[in-house]
Motif scaffolding. Sequence first.
Motif, PDB file in Angstrom:
ATOM      1  N   PRO A  83       0.888  -1.313   0.146  1.00 65.43           N
ATOM      2  CA  PRO A  83      -0.048   0.097   0.164  1.00 65.43           C
ATOM      3  C   PRO A  83       0.794   1.100   0.054  1.00 65.43           C
ATOM      4  O   PRO A  83       2.036   1.447   0.661  1.00 65.43           O
ATOM      5  CB  PRO A  83      -1.119  -0.177   1.287  1.00 65.43           C
ATOM      6  N   GLU A  84       0.251   2.206  -0.763  1.00 61.87           N
ATOM      7  CA  GLU A  84       1.191   3.564  -0.681  1.00 61.87           C
ATOM      8  C   GLU A  84       0.363   4.538   0.377  1.00 61.87           C
ATOM      9  O   GLU A  84       0.901   5.425   0.929  1.00 61.87           O
ATOM     10  CB  GLU A  84       1.117   4.147  -1.991  1.00 61.87           C
ATOM     11  N   ARG A 127       1.839  -0.360  11.505  1.00 62.74           N
ATOM     12  CA  ARG A 127       3.212  -1.120  11.719  1.00 62.74           C
ATOM     13  C   ARG A 127       3.543  -1.603  10.309  1.00 62.74           C
ATOM     14  O   ARG A 127       4.365  -1.638   9.762  1.00 62.74           O
ATOM     15  CB  ARG A 127       3.163  -1.862  12.817  1.00 62.74           C
ATOM     16  N   HIS A 128       2.318  -2.417   9.929  1.00 60.70           N
ATOM     17  CA  HIS A 128       2.495  -3.280   8.543  1.00 60.70           C
ATOM     18  C   HIS A 128       2.690  -2.174   7.460  1.00 60.70           C
ATOM     19  O   HIS A 128       3.673  -2.694   6.508  1.00 60.70           O
ATOM     20  CB  HIS A 128       1.317  -4.020   8.374  1.00 60.70           C
ATOM     21  N   MET A 133       6.107   0.232   3.168  1.00 61.49           N
ATOM     22  CA  MET A 133       6.643   1.576   2.463  1.00 61.49           C
ATOM     23  C   MET A 133       7.994   1.800   2.742  1.00 61.49           C
ATOM     24  O   MET A 133       8.793   2.176   1.877  1.00 61.49           O
ATOM     25  CB  MET A 133       5.916   3.043   3.227  1.00 61.49           C
ATOM     26  N   LYS A 134       8.596   1.245   3.877  1.00 63.27           N
ATOM     27  CA  LYS A 134      10.241   1.347   4.092  1.00 63.27           C
ATOM     28  C   LYS A 134      10.696   0.521   3.193  1.00 63.27           C
ATOM     29  O   LYS A 134      11.909   0.866   2.705  1.00 63.27           O
ATOM     30  CB  LYS A 134      10.388   1.090   5.558  1.00 63.27           C
ATOM     31  N   LYS A 184      13.994  10.665  10.452  1.00 65.99           N
ATOM     32  CA  LYS A 184      13.926  11.630   9.097  1.00 65.99           C
ATOM     33  C   LYS A 184      13.171  10.903   8.044  1.00 65.99           C
ATOM     34  O   LYS A 184      13.641  11.007   6.535  1.00 65.99           O
ATOM     35  CB  LYS A 184      15.215  11.838   8.603  1.00 65.99           C
ATOM     36  N   SER A 185      12.199  10.119   8.319  1.00 63.88           N
ATOM     37  CA  SER A 185      11.113   9.716   7.388  1.00 63.88           C
ATOM     38  C   SER A 185      10.083  10.848   6.713  1.00 63.88           C
ATOM     39  O   SER A 185       9.728  11.434   7.518  1.00 63.88           O
ATOM     40  CB  SER A 185      10.186   8.617   7.809  1.00 63.88           C
ATOM     41  N   GLN A 186       9.647  10.641   5.279  1.00 67.61           N
ATOM     42  CA  GLN A 186       9.048  11.539   4.806  1.00 67.61           C
ATOM     43  C   GLN A 186       7.679  10.804   4.879  1.00 67.61           C
ATOM     44  O   GLN A 186       6.515  11.613   4.122  1.00 67.61           O
ATOM     45  CB  GLN A 186       9.676  11.790   3.351  1.00 67.61           C
TER      46      GLN A 186
END
Length: 246
Positions: A83-84, A127-128, A133-134, A184-186
């Motif tokens: 998923p985005e 969390r999932h 995404m990461k 520093k996640s976007q």
Amino acid sequence: MERWFGKTVIVTGASSGIGAALSLRLANHGLKVVGLARRAHLIDDLALTVTGKGSIISRQCDISKPKEIEAIFQWVEQKFGGPEILVNNAGFLKTGNITDLGNNALSEDAIISTLDINLKGMIMCTRHAISSMKKRHFNGHIININSIAGHYMPFEPSFNVYPSSKHAVTAFTLALNNELAEFKSQIKVASISPGLVHTEMVNDYKGDCPILKPEEVADAIIYVLSTPPNVNISELVIEPTSGRRL
């Protein structure tokens, strides 16, 4: 919404109310919507009404059960890559009292369901989603459907532990945004807090206060998703004009 065209979004509680209205809006904007609910057949009916270039696919899921959540996210990764966007919309409210001081005490199952669906399921889904995404190096968007009851305590005691669960959503969203900033996640996270909305949860409401339509809340969520990547609306409160808090 152009940047989301063709992307995949998971919407929990998609069979009715805000979840159904939002799923239809997103599909009509060209997104692939995976709608989760225990009543998946209602999502199948909704999918037939899509007029845009996107789609709605139903998956039966009880988000109070972590194993079912894990299986859904594995399926989405296998089918679409992951998923985005995640919209944590599923919610539970059963009116009654916390204790047996009156004559309308909630069952233990109702109290546990309130916490499991409104908070635990949201955290597990998030969390999932962020893990997916990461792995793909994608800066997605998490939308938590909160409530104005997550910012004050209604005087109506029959709301029982529901406001407590929604206050926890407020705290969870703040904590998650802090953590994302630390690393520093976007990835963006927003808490959307409507007033009373005409959904199945308030079918028994007999008051005369103005009530929002699910489509009006869906439009606000589309606005939040439409912001540029460098803008994060972390909290949005939506109330009807001339609305009065309970």
